[in-house]
Design an enzyme around this catalytic site. Structure first.
Site, PDB file in Angstrom:
ATOM      1  N   ASP A  40      38.628  50.150  44.455  1.00 54.30           N
ATOM      2  CA  ASP A  40      38.209  50.289  45.844  1.00 54.30           C
ATOM      3  C   ASP A  40      36.840  50.965  45.858  1.00 54.30           C
ATOM      4  OD1 ASP A  40      38.566  50.446  48.748  1.00 54.30           O
ATOM      5  OD2 ASP A  40      38.883  52.588  48.405  1.00 54.30           O
ATOM      6  N   ASP A  93      42.230  54.857  46.902  1.00 55.49           N
ATOM      7  CA  ASP A  93      42.386  56.204  47.449  1.00 55.49           C
ATOM      8  C   ASP A  93      43.376  56.259  48.600  1.00 55.49           C
ATOM      9  OD1 ASP A  93      40.655  54.827  49.320  1.00 55.49           O
ATOM     10  OD2 ASP A  93      40.075  56.796  50.114  1.00 55.49           O
TER      11      ASP A  93
END
Length: 228
Positions: free
Chosen positions: A15, A175
Site C-alpha cells: 500500500d 496499514d
C-alpha cells in the site's frame, strides 16, 4: 506474529498512503485549498486522517459532510481538490522511517514488488517518483486501475496476475483493515504496519498475519517464515 505462510513468498504488494509515505500533510493542504475555494470552513489534519484509505471519493464526501456542506457540492469539490493535489503532491509528505530499508530487503530477497493503492494512479506514480521509490516497483496500480477498490479483493487478484504470482505466494503489506480484508478475501498473507492511518482505529485489532512497527523489520518475518 505468524512464523509461517501457506506458501513461500515470491512477491509483495505494498500500500502507499500510511504504509510507505506519510501523506497526511498533502491531503490536508489540498483539502484546505478546496474548502477555502468553496467558501467552506477549515478542517483539522487529525480529523481527515480517519478518512484516508478508502479512495478520493470517500475522502471528499466525508470532508464535505464534516464541515456541513451540501452533497451537491461534490462535483465542484472534486475539480478543486484534483487541481490542488496536482500542485501539492509530495510537497508536504515524507517517507516513513524504515521504508527504504524494508523495500531494499524485499528486493534483495528476490521478490517482485507492486504498489497498490486506492489513491488515483496519476498521484500514486507522481508521489513514488518524487520520493525516489518508483524504481523499486515492477508495477503501480491506483484506485482507478480496476473496476473496484480495496477492500474488494479484485485489485489484489489483478495485481497478482500482473506480477505472475499466486495469491498465496504474494504478501500484502498495508496499514489498514481495508488492506487486510482485501488480502484475506484474495487469499494473500498480510502484514500491517502500526504507524499508519487505519481510519483512526487500532490496527492491532485487525485480523492479520502480523504487524510491523517499521518496514525495516520485514526481513525478520521472511526469515522466520523460511525457517518454519
Amino acid at each position: 506474529m505468524s512464523s509461517a505462510f501457506a506458501a513461500p513468498v515470491r512477491a509483495a504488494i505494498l500500500d502507499l498512503d500510511g504504509t510507505l509515505v506519510d501523506t497526511l500533510g498533502d491531503f490536508h493542504a489540498a483539502l484546505e485549498e478546496m474548502l477555502a475555494g468553496l467558501g467552506l470552513p477549515s478542517i483539522a489534519a487529525a480529523t481527515i486522517s480517519g478518512f484516508i484509505g478508502r479512495g478520493t471519493e470517500h475522502l471528499l464526501r466525508q470532508t464535505l459532510a464534516h464541515v456541513g456542506a451540501p452533497a451537491q457540492l461534490y462535483p465542484q469539490a472534486w475539480e478543486r481538490y484534483f487541481a490542488a493535489y496536482r500542485r501539492i503532491n509530495g510537497r508536504f509528505s515524507r517517507v516513513f522511517p524504515g521504508v527504504e530499508e524494508g523495500i531494499a530487503t524485499l528486493r534483495a530477497a528476490g521478490l517482485r514488488l507492486a504498489c497498490l493503492t486506492n489513491k488515483p494512479g496519476e498521484f500514486a506514480r507522481g508521489l513514488l517518483e518524487a520520493k525516489g521509490l518508483a524504481p523499486a516497483f515492477d508495477a503501480v496500480f491506483g484506485g482507478d486501475a480496476f473496476e473496484r477498490k480495496k477492500p474488494d479483493p479484485l485489485p489484489l487478484l489483478k495485481t497478482c496476475a500482473a506480477l505472475g504470482t499466486a495469491p498465496a505466494a504474494t504478501l500484502m503489506i498495508g496499514d489498514s483493515g481495508n488492506d487486510a480484508a482485501a488480502a484475506r478475501a484474495a487469499g494473500c498473507p498480510v502484514l500491517l504496519v502500526t504507524y499508519g492511518y487505519n481510519h483512526g482505529e487500532p490496527v492491532r485489532q485487525v485480523d492479520a498475519d502480523g504487524w510491523l512497527d517499521s518496514l525495516a523489520g520485514v526481513g525478520e518475518v521472511l526469515a522466520a517464515a523460511r525457517r518454519a
